[in-house]
Design an enzyme around this catalytic site. Structure first.
Site, PDB file in Angstrom:
ATOM      1  N   ARG A  76      41.772   6.825   1.134  1.00 56.54           N
ATOM      2  CA  ARG A  76      43.205   7.100   1.017  1.00 56.54           C
ATOM      3  C   ARG A  76      43.332   8.196  -0.029  1.00 56.54           C
ATOM      4  NH1 ARG A  76      43.431   1.146   1.698  1.00 56.54           N
ATOM      5  NH2 ARG A  76      44.478   0.758   3.667  1.00 56.54           N
ATOM      6  N   GLY A 108      50.176   5.891   7.960  1.00 58.77           N
ATOM      7  CA  GLY A 108      49.899   6.851   6.880  1.00 58.77           C
ATOM      8  C   GLY A 108      49.094   8.033   7.420  1.00 58.77           C
ATOM      9  N   THR A 129      43.877   0.115  13.350  1.00 58.73           N
ATOM     10  CA  THR A 129      44.136  -0.768  12.213  1.00 58.73           C
ATOM     11  C   THR A 129      44.085  -2.223  12.687  1.00 58.73           C
ATOM     12  OG1 THR A 129      45.834  -1.634  10.703  1.00 58.73           O
ATOM     13  CG2 THR A 129      46.627  -0.294  12.527  1.00 58.73           C
ATOM     14  N   ILE A 130      43.539  -3.096  11.844  1.00 59.93           N
ATOM     15  CA  ILE A 130      43.478  -4.508  12.241  1.00 59.93           C
ATOM     16  C   ILE A 130      44.862  -5.148  12.240  1.00 59.93           C
ATOM     17  CG2 ILE A 130      41.112  -4.822  11.399  1.00 59.93           C
ATOM     18  CD1 ILE A 130      42.449  -6.506   9.059  1.00 59.93           C
ATOM     19  N   ASP A 131      45.852  -4.451  11.662  1.00 61.61           N
ATOM     20  CA  ASP A 131      47.189  -5.059  11.485  1.00 61.61           C
ATOM     21  C   ASP A 131      48.022  -5.078  12.770  1.00 61.61           C
ATOM     22  OD1 ASP A 131      46.409  -5.159   8.848  1.00 61.61           O
ATOM     23  OD2 ASP A 131      47.509  -3.351   8.281  1.00 61.61           O
ATOM     24  N   MET A 173      44.985 -11.179   6.633  1.00 63.07           N
ATOM     25  CA  MET A 173      45.487  -9.820   6.366  1.00 63.07           C
ATOM     26  C   MET A 173      46.599  -9.425   7.336  1.00 63.07           C
ATOM     27  SD  MET A 173      42.540  -7.146   5.296  1.00 63.07           S
ATOM     28  CE  MET A 173      41.984  -7.013   3.591  1.00 63.07           C
ATOM     29  N   HIS A 220      43.281 -33.937   8.115  1.00 61.69           N
ATOM     30  CA  HIS A 220      43.059 -32.588   7.566  1.00 61.69           C
ATOM     31  C   HIS A 220      44.015 -31.625   8.271  1.00 61.69           C
ATOM     32  CE1 HIS A 220      40.491 -32.404  11.135  1.00 61.69           C
ATOM     33  NE2 HIS A 220      40.589 -31.088  11.075  1.00 61.69           N
TER      34      HIS A 220
HETATM   35  O1  F6P Z   1      45.782  -1.881   6.882  1.00 57.88           O
HETATM   36  C1  F6P Z   1      44.632  -2.638   6.924  1.00 57.88           C
HETATM   37  C2  F6P Z   1      44.540  -3.514   5.715  1.00 57.88           C
HETATM   38  O2  F6P Z   1      43.342  -4.262   5.781  1.00 57.88           O
HETATM   39  C3  F6P Z   1      45.726  -4.453   5.473  1.00 57.88           C
HETATM   40  O3  F6P Z   1      45.670  -5.583   6.296  1.00 57.88           O
HETATM   41  C4  F6P Z   1      45.596  -4.748   4.005  1.00 57.88           C
HETATM   42  O4  F6P Z   1      46.865  -5.047   3.447  1.00 57.88           O
HETATM   43  C5  F6P Z   1      45.068  -3.452   3.446  1.00 57.88           C
HETATM   44  O5  F6P Z   1      44.486  -2.747   4.523  1.00 57.88           O
HETATM   45  C6  F6P Z   1      44.032  -3.617   2.366  1.00 57.88           C
HETATM   46  O6  F6P Z   1      43.706  -2.365   1.897  1.00 57.88           O
HETATM   47  P1  F6P Z   1      42.490  -1.998   0.932  1.00 57.88           P
HETATM   48  O7  F6P Z   1      41.354  -1.554   1.790  1.00 57.88           O
HETATM   49  O8  F6P Z   1      43.003  -0.881   0.103  1.00 57.88           O
HETATM   50  O9  F6P Z   1      42.156  -3.222   0.129  1.00 57.88           O
END
Ligand code: F6P
Length: 327
Positions: A76, A108, A129-131, A173, A220
Site C-alpha cells: 500500500r 483502492g 480481494t478476500i472481502d 476478516m 458448545h
Molecule cells: O482487504 C483485505 C483485508 O484482508 C481485510 O479483510 C482486512 O481488513 C485488511 O485487508 C487487513 O490489511 P493488512 O494486510 O494491512 O493487515
C-alpha cells in the site's frame, strides 16, 4: 485508427488474495498469445513509482495458478496518493514503454488506476480481494478460498470447544463488510452471526440463540463476528461471558484467511478475468473494471464502478436468521 497495445504492465496492490497469481499468469499468457509484451510491476504502486519490474513471458508464469500470495508482491503506497507520486508512476510507465496497465486489487487499486487514466494511461482493473466488497462485481478473486480456509479453522475449533463445552467467538476478516463472515457463518452452522451491516439486538440476535441451543441440549457454541463490527470478537465474547457465564474463547482468524492454494473457483475466475483484461486493452478500451455478474464476465467504467455500492446479500442474511432461529 485504434492505437495498438504493444506492452502491458501488470501489478497487484492492497491486501493479497488467493488467485492473484492465476490472474497474473492469465494476463502474461494472453499477452503472449496476442503478441503483446508483458511486464510485471513488483510491490504495487510503490514499485510503479520506483521502477521495480520483472519481465513476464510464457515460461516465467508456469506452475503459478496453484500458488497462494502474489509473485509480484503487494503493497500500500502513501506516496502514490500524492500528485508527485502519480507523476513519478507515469514517468516509470514512459521509461518502460508501457502502453497500458492492469491492476489487480480492490477499490483502492481502482482509485489509483483512475488517477493514472486521468494522466493519459490506458488502464484496466481486476477485482482481487478476500472481502468480496467490490460493488460492480458479484465475485472477487480470493473470496472462495478465504471462506474455505475460515471453515477449516472453525471445524478444528469446534472439536476443542466440544471437548471443553465452551463458546467459541471467531472473528472473520472482511474490512468494513460482512460478506465473508455471513457466508462462513451459514456454511459452518454458527449459533449466531454478527455483521456490521445490521445493528445487533444483543438479546434477540446473540444471547437468545445461545440460550435456545443450550436448552436444546447443546453444550458448545460457535459465534461468528465480522472484523468490521465495533469492538470485534473480543467485545462480543465479553458480552456472552457476562450474560451467560459460559466459558468463552475468542479466536481472531486474521491473515491466515489470505493465504493458501486457491480453490478451483478462484483459479478459474482469476484466469477468465486476466484474459478479459488483456482483451479489453487489445480492443483499445481503457478505464474499465472486469466484473462477474451471474455467469457473465462484463466490464464497467472505473468511475461508475467506484460510485456503485454493494449491500449484504439479503437472502443469505434471512437464511442465516432462519437457521440460527433468530425471530
Ligand atoms: O482487504 C483485505 C483485508 O484482508 C481485510 O479483510 C482486512 O481488513 C485488511 O485487508 C487487513 O490489511 P493488512 O494486510 O494491512 O493487515
Amino acid at each position: 485508427m485504434e492505437k495498438a497495445v504493444r506492452r502491458i504492465g501488470v501489478f497487484t496492490s492492497g491486501g493479497d488474495a488467493p488467485g492473484m497469481n492465476a490472474a497474473i499468469r492469465a494476463v502474461a499468457r494472453t499477452c503472449q498469445h496476442m503478441g503483446i509484451e508483458c511486464v510485471g510491476i513488483r510491490r504495487g504502486y510503490h514499485g510503479l513509482i520506483n521502477g521495480d519490474f520483472t519481465k513476464l513471458d510464457f515460461e516465467s508464469v508456469s506452475d503459478l495458478s496453484r500458488r497462494g500470495g502474489t509473485m509480484l508482491y503487494s503493497a500500500r503506497s502513501e506516496e502514490f496518493k500524492t500528485p508527485a507520486g502519480q507523476e513519478r508512476a507515469v514517468a516509470t510507465c514512459k521509461m518502460l514503454g508501457l502502453d497500458a496497465l492492469i491492476g489487480i486489487g480492490g477499490d483502492g487499486t481502482f482509485q489509483g488506476l483512475l488517477r493514472l487514466a486521468e494522466r493519459g494511461l490506458s488502464v484496466v482493473g481486476i477485482p482481487g480481494t478476500i472481502d468480496n466488497d467490490i460493488a460492480c462485481s458479484s465475485y472477487t478473486i480470493g473470496y472462495d478460498t478465504a471462506c474455505n480456509t475460515a471453515l477449516e479453522s472453525i471445524d478444528k475449533l469446534r472439536d476443542t470447544m466440544q471437548s471443553h463445552e465452551r463458546c467459541s467467538v471467531v472473528e472473520v476478516m472482511g474490512h468494513r463488510a460482512g460478506h465473508l463472515a455471513l457466508n462462513v457463518g451459514v456454511a459452518c452452522g454458527a449459533t449466531a452471526v454478527i455483521v456490521p451491516e445490521h445493528p445487533v439486538d444483543i438479546e434477540n440476535d446473540l444471547l437468545e440463540p445461545i440460550r435456545r441451543a443450550r436448552l436444546g441440549g447443546r453444550t458448545h457454541f460457535m459465534v461468528i463476528v465480522a472484523e468490521g463490527v465495533e469492538g470485534g470478537a473480543y467485545a462480543v465474547g465479553k458480552v456472552i461471558e457476562d450474560a451467560t457465564a459460559l466459558d468463552t474463547r475468542v479466536t481472531v482468524l486474521g491473515h491466515i484467511q489470505r493465504g493458501g492454494s486457491p480453490s478451483s473457483r478462484d483459479r478459474i475466475t482469476a484466469t477468465y478475468m486476466g484474459f478479459e483484461a488483456v482483451r479489453l486493452l487489445a480492443e483499445g478500451k481503457t478505464c474499465r473494471v472486469v466484473a462477474l455478474q451471474g455467469e457473465n464476465y462484463v466490464d464497467y467504467d472505473i468511475t461508475e464502478a467506484l460510485q456503485m455500492s454493494k449491500s449484504l446479500d439479503q437472502h443469505t442474511y434471512e437464511v442465516m436468521r432462519a437457521l440460527t432461529g433468530v425471530q
